[in-house]
Write a protein that holds these residues in place. Structure first.
Motif, PDB file in Angstrom:
ATOM      1  N   HIS A 206      54.620  16.868  -9.373  1.00 21.31           N
ATOM      2  CA  HIS A 206      55.426  17.118 -10.395  1.00 21.31           C
ATOM      3  C   HIS A 206      54.890  16.732 -11.841  1.00 21.31           C
TER       4      HIS A 206
ATOM      5  N   PHE B  32      56.458  16.457 -15.351  1.00 17.24           N
ATOM      6  CA  PHE B  32      57.586  15.499 -15.957  1.00 17.24           C
ATOM      7  C   PHE B  32      56.690  14.525 -16.838  1.00 17.24           C
TER       8      PHE B  32
ATOM      9  N   ASN C 183      55.206  16.222 -20.874  1.00 20.32           N
ATOM     10  CA  ASN C 183      54.495  17.377 -20.266  1.00 20.32           C
ATOM     11  C   ASN C 183      53.318  17.562 -21.223  1.00 20.32           C
TER      12      ASN C 183
ATOM     13  N   ILE D 168      56.432   9.504 -13.557  1.00 22.25           N
ATOM     14  CA  ILE D 168      57.320  10.814 -13.326  1.00 22.25           C
ATOM     15  C   ILE D 168      58.225  10.646 -12.374  1.00 22.25           C
TER      16      ILE D 168
ATOM     17  N   ARG E 159      61.780  12.371 -13.899  1.00 21.99           N
ATOM     18  CA  ARG E 159      62.499  13.176 -13.039  1.00 21.99           C
ATOM     19  C   ARG E 159      63.984  12.668 -13.122  1.00 21.99           C
TER      20      ARG E 159
END
Length: 225
Positions: free
Chosen positions: A105, A108, A112, A158, A162
């Motif tokens: 992931h 995130f 980014n 992360i 998220r």
């Protein structure tokens, strides 16, 4: 014992215990901290003590105790003989970057730092990793991550991002989807993130985001105590 003191005493190592366990002098520990080869104390507790006697006199003393994340013992073991402090910093940041690049992931993290082709923005990521290094050295990650290492720093970053993404988009899920996604996010968050001392909990990332979401979803039993 006060619940905040209890949390710190049970989960952290006081300065004198560190030098005793590591078999080093207090001067050596202070030198390692100054050279950023081990992180600073995560907590500092000051006590005002009054000494009195049957002669009706008294004397006031202020005692400060510093508490470190237990991982400091491993960092002392690994870094006590490093002559160039920049070496540890370089390795630390390289590990952060490797964990980020290999994470499922990764998009995130840090607003980014990858473009649409998966190419990393060197300037943006360098700035982010430098900030993480500074937080680590100040003892911040000894407070908010479980293991105070490069893996947990990336995992925590992360996991929080998220959760924020889920909060912004949760209305698009069905009730069942929301619950399943929240349970998944809770598991991921708990892999790397500490419980926080009680006085910090409400304003921590765990309190502000995860605890609140779990309670709103009637999943109070998943709130870590």
């Amino acid at each position: 014992m006060d619940k905040n003191l209890k949390y710190i005493v049970e989960n952290y190592i006081e300065f004198e215990e560190v030098i005793r366990e590591a078999k080093i002098s207090s001067d050596k520990l202070n030198e390692l901290i100054k050279n950023k080869l081990v992180p600073e104390a995560s907590y500092s507790i000051k006590s005002d003590i009054t000494i009195s006697s049957s002669l009706n006199d008294n004397h006031k003393v202020i005692i400060e105790r510093k508490y470190f994340h237990p991982s400091i013992l491993q960092y002392i073991k690994e870094n006590a003989k490093i002559s160039n402090p920049e070496k540890f910093k370089t390795i630390f940041k390289e590990n952060l970057l490797a964990n980020l690049k290999n994470h499922a992931h990764q998009k995130f993290a840090y607003g980014n730092v990858f473009d649409e082709n998966g190419v990393i923005n060197g300037e943006k990521v360098d700035q982010a990793l430098e900030e993480e290094w500074n937080y680590f050295c100040k003892g911040v990650y000894g407070i908010c991550t479980l293991n105070n290492n490069e893996n947990d720093i990336i995992e925590k970053e992360i996991a929080i991002k998220r959760i924020l993404d889920f909060i912004a988009d949760k209305s698009s899920f069905t009730a069942e989807e929301r619950e399943n996604r929240l349970k998944e996010l809770n598991d991921e968050f708990n892999k790397a993130t500490s419980n926080f001392a009680p006085y910090q909990r409400e304003l921590s990332s765990r309190g502000k985001y995860l605890d609140k979401l779990l309670r709103e979803s009637n999943l109070d039993d998943l709130v870590k105590k």
